[in-house]
Write an enzyme that holds these catalytic residues in place. Structure first.
Site, PDB file in Angstrom:
ATOM      1  N   LEU A  69     -13.134  -4.971 -28.561  1.00 21.89           N
ATOM      2  CA  LEU A  69     -13.323  -4.414 -27.213  1.00 21.89           C
ATOM      3  C   LEU A  69     -12.078  -4.569 -26.343  1.00 21.89           C
ATOM      4  CD1 LEU A  69     -16.998  -5.535 -26.450  1.00 21.89           C
ATOM      5  CD2 LEU A  69     -16.205  -3.398 -27.495  1.00 21.89           C
ATOM      6  N   ALA A 126     -20.562   8.386 -29.523  1.00 16.80           N
ATOM      7  CA  ALA A 126     -20.235   9.486 -30.439  1.00 16.80           C
ATOM      8  C   ALA A 126     -21.481   9.800 -31.242  1.00 16.80           C
ATOM      9  CB  ALA A 126     -19.088   9.084 -31.363  1.00 16.80           C
ATOM     10  N   THR A 148     -24.834  -4.489 -31.371  1.00 13.98           N
ATOM     11  CA  THR A 148     -23.526  -3.874 -31.591  1.00 13.98           C
ATOM     12  C   THR A 148     -22.494  -4.917 -31.991  1.00 13.98           C
ATOM     13  OG1 THR A 148     -23.955  -2.049 -30.073  1.00 13.98           O
ATOM     14  CG2 THR A 148     -21.649  -2.571 -30.500  1.00 13.98           C
ATOM     15  N   GLU A 183       1.142   3.814   2.050  1.00 10.71           N
ATOM     16  CA  GLU A 183       1.816   4.160   3.294  1.00 10.71           C
ATOM     17  C   GLU A 183       3.090   3.327   3.482  1.00 10.71           C
ATOM     18  OE1 GLU A 183      -2.680   4.067   4.337  1.00 10.71           O
ATOM     19  OE2 GLU A 183      -1.328   3.208   2.836  1.00 10.71           O
ATOM     20  N   HIS A 201       0.834  -1.199   0.000  1.00  9.45           N
ATOM     21  CA  HIS A 201       0.000   0.000   0.000  1.00  9.45           C
ATOM     22  C   HIS A 201       0.873   1.256   0.000  1.00  9.45           C
ATOM     23  CE1 HIS A 201      -3.867  -2.091   1.660  1.00  9.45           C
ATOM     24  NE2 HIS A 201      -3.415  -2.630   0.538  1.00  9.45           N
ATOM     25  N   ARG A 223     -10.577   2.589 -22.003  1.00  5.87           N
ATOM     26  CA  ARG A 223     -10.774   1.148 -21.805  1.00  5.87           C
ATOM     27  C   ARG A 223      -9.736   0.570 -20.849  1.00  5.87           C
ATOM     28  NH1 ARG A 223     -11.955  -1.236 -27.931  1.00  5.87           N
ATOM     29  NH2 ARG A 223     -13.981  -0.193 -28.246  1.00  5.87           N
ATOM     30  N   GLY A 228     -25.185  -0.497 -27.965  1.00  2.59           N
ATOM     31  CA  GLY A 228     -25.642   0.594 -28.801  1.00  2.59           C
ATOM     32  C   GLY A 228     -26.634   1.518 -28.099  1.00  2.59           C
ATOM     33  N   GLU A 268     -20.466   1.043 -24.129  1.00  2.00           N
ATOM     34  CA  GLU A 268     -20.194   1.644 -25.432  1.00  2.00           C
ATOM     35  C   GLU A 268     -21.326   1.446 -26.444  1.00  2.00           C
ATOM     36  OE1 GLU A 268     -16.449   1.114 -27.258  1.00  2.00           O
ATOM     37  OE2 GLU A 268     -15.304   1.841 -25.554  1.00  2.00           O
TER      38      GLU A 268
END
Length: 347
Positions: free
Chosen positions: A212, A162, A204, A53, A51, A192, A292, A290
């Site tokens: 993807l 878009a 899509t 710290e 981590h 992504r 449709g 993304e």
């Protein structure tokens, strides 16, 4: 800007370097200050590793003479409450106490049930001075994925599309339209790499045959999430390749086939809720959707989104499929080559 805010912003800068690598953990940066000078800093670099710290304290122990005495007179800044439980690593609160650091400044309390105030209590009970809520809202924005996951029991949801200048997402049904420019496509691949999962609907996949994955950027591929109610998608499509894990939400079966995980859900109820809850159970903290248009609109209808990232072209299509409409607060507007990028946050 006061001193605490100055060093906390450095914590944010450090923490941001873990984006895309630490999930399901939060992004955390830590800074150790002695007599107005930073003597050690670190961040959580990857899930399962040390981590922030730990890295900051180790830097002081390695590089500073009389480190033990110096730490006992220093202040540690960290954007998220130090953990008080043993997970992949030991409790950071115990390490702070062990090194006798007298003061800790924190931006946000950790909402995770095993921490959630316990780290602060442990520090205070050991005599450490603790100051919390420094730049609290900025800290929340940094770890919005982590906070959404633990407080709402679902991933942080980003809707991305878009559209043309006149508000169309494609020129016709079952037709792929390239609307955004080169800069937008490159940025999309960076996005992504920063999220744990990416979701699209059946249509899509059938029309675009997308991969993807991350190609125009260096980073990890997201988990691919597909809605395919009747399992109509052909196994030759790109989303079934071995590049990344793929989850198929469907109405027929639950089984694992290599890197393809089929998950049966009820398609006669609140489908977006069912999907997000299953992803929550899989420890997926963030999801970018993304398309449709139908799939995005379903999540909009149920108010199951947190952020919209919309590219608007400077060219018209004249006709076609109308782009989704979501009501939100405009967070930013950026000129991006042939496009404008609008980012909205859900109110």
């Amino acid at each position: 800007m006061n001193t605490d805010e100055l060093y906390m912003r450095r914590c944010f800068e450090l923490a941001q370097q873990g984006l895309g690598n630490v999930q399901p953990n939060p992004m955390v940066g830590a800074v150790i200050v002695y007599q107005g000078k930073i003597i050690g800093e670190g961040y959580h670099e990857a899930y399962g590793k040390a981590h922030a710290e730990v890295n900051a304290i180790q830097q002081v122990l390695t590089n500073v003479a009389d480190a033990a005495k110096i730490l006992a007179k220093s202040t540690l800044y960290v954007n998220l409450e130090p953990c008080a439980h043993t997970g992949k690593t030991p409790p950071c609160a115990d390490l702070i106490i062990k090194n006798r650091i007298p003061k800790v400044v924190i931006s946000n309390i950790d909402p995770f049930g095993s921490v959630n105030g316990k780290g602060v209590d442990r520090l205070k009970n050991a005599g450490v001075e603790v100051n919390i809520n420094v730049l609290k809202e900025e800290g929340y924005e940094l770890n919005k994925r982590f906070f959404t996951y633990h407080t709402l029991q679902r991933p942080y949801v980003i809707l991305k599309w878009a559209e043309s200048k006149d508000g169309f997402i494609s020129i016709a049904e079952n037709t792929r339209s390239n609307i955004s420019g080169t800069e937008a496509r490159k940025l999309n691949h960076r996005w992504r790499s920063e999220e744990q999962a990416i979701l699209v609907g059946t249509k899509t996949v059938q029309v675009d045959n997308p991969i993807l994955t991350v190609r125009d950027w260096v980073g990890k591929n997201p988990v691919r999430v597909i809605i395919d109610r009747d399992l109509k998608l052909a196994k030759e499509l790109n989303i079934f390749n071995a590049d990344s894990k793929t989850i198929i939400f469907n109405n027929h079966k639950t089984e694992l086939d290599g890197n393809i995980q089929f998950v049966q859900i009820d398609f006669y109820g609140l489908v977006p809720q069912f999907i997000l809850f299953q992803l929550y159970l899989m420890e997926i903290q963030s999801l970018i959707i993304e398309g449709g248009a139908y799939t995005i609109n379903e999540f909009v209808q149920f108010g199951l989104w947190d952020e919209v990232r919309m590219f608007k072209s400077k060219s018209n299509l004249g006709q076609g499929i109308k782009a989704p409409i979501s009501e939100g607060r405009l967070f930013s507007k950026i000129d991006l080559g042939d496009d404008e990028l609008f980012i909205y946050h859900r109110v």
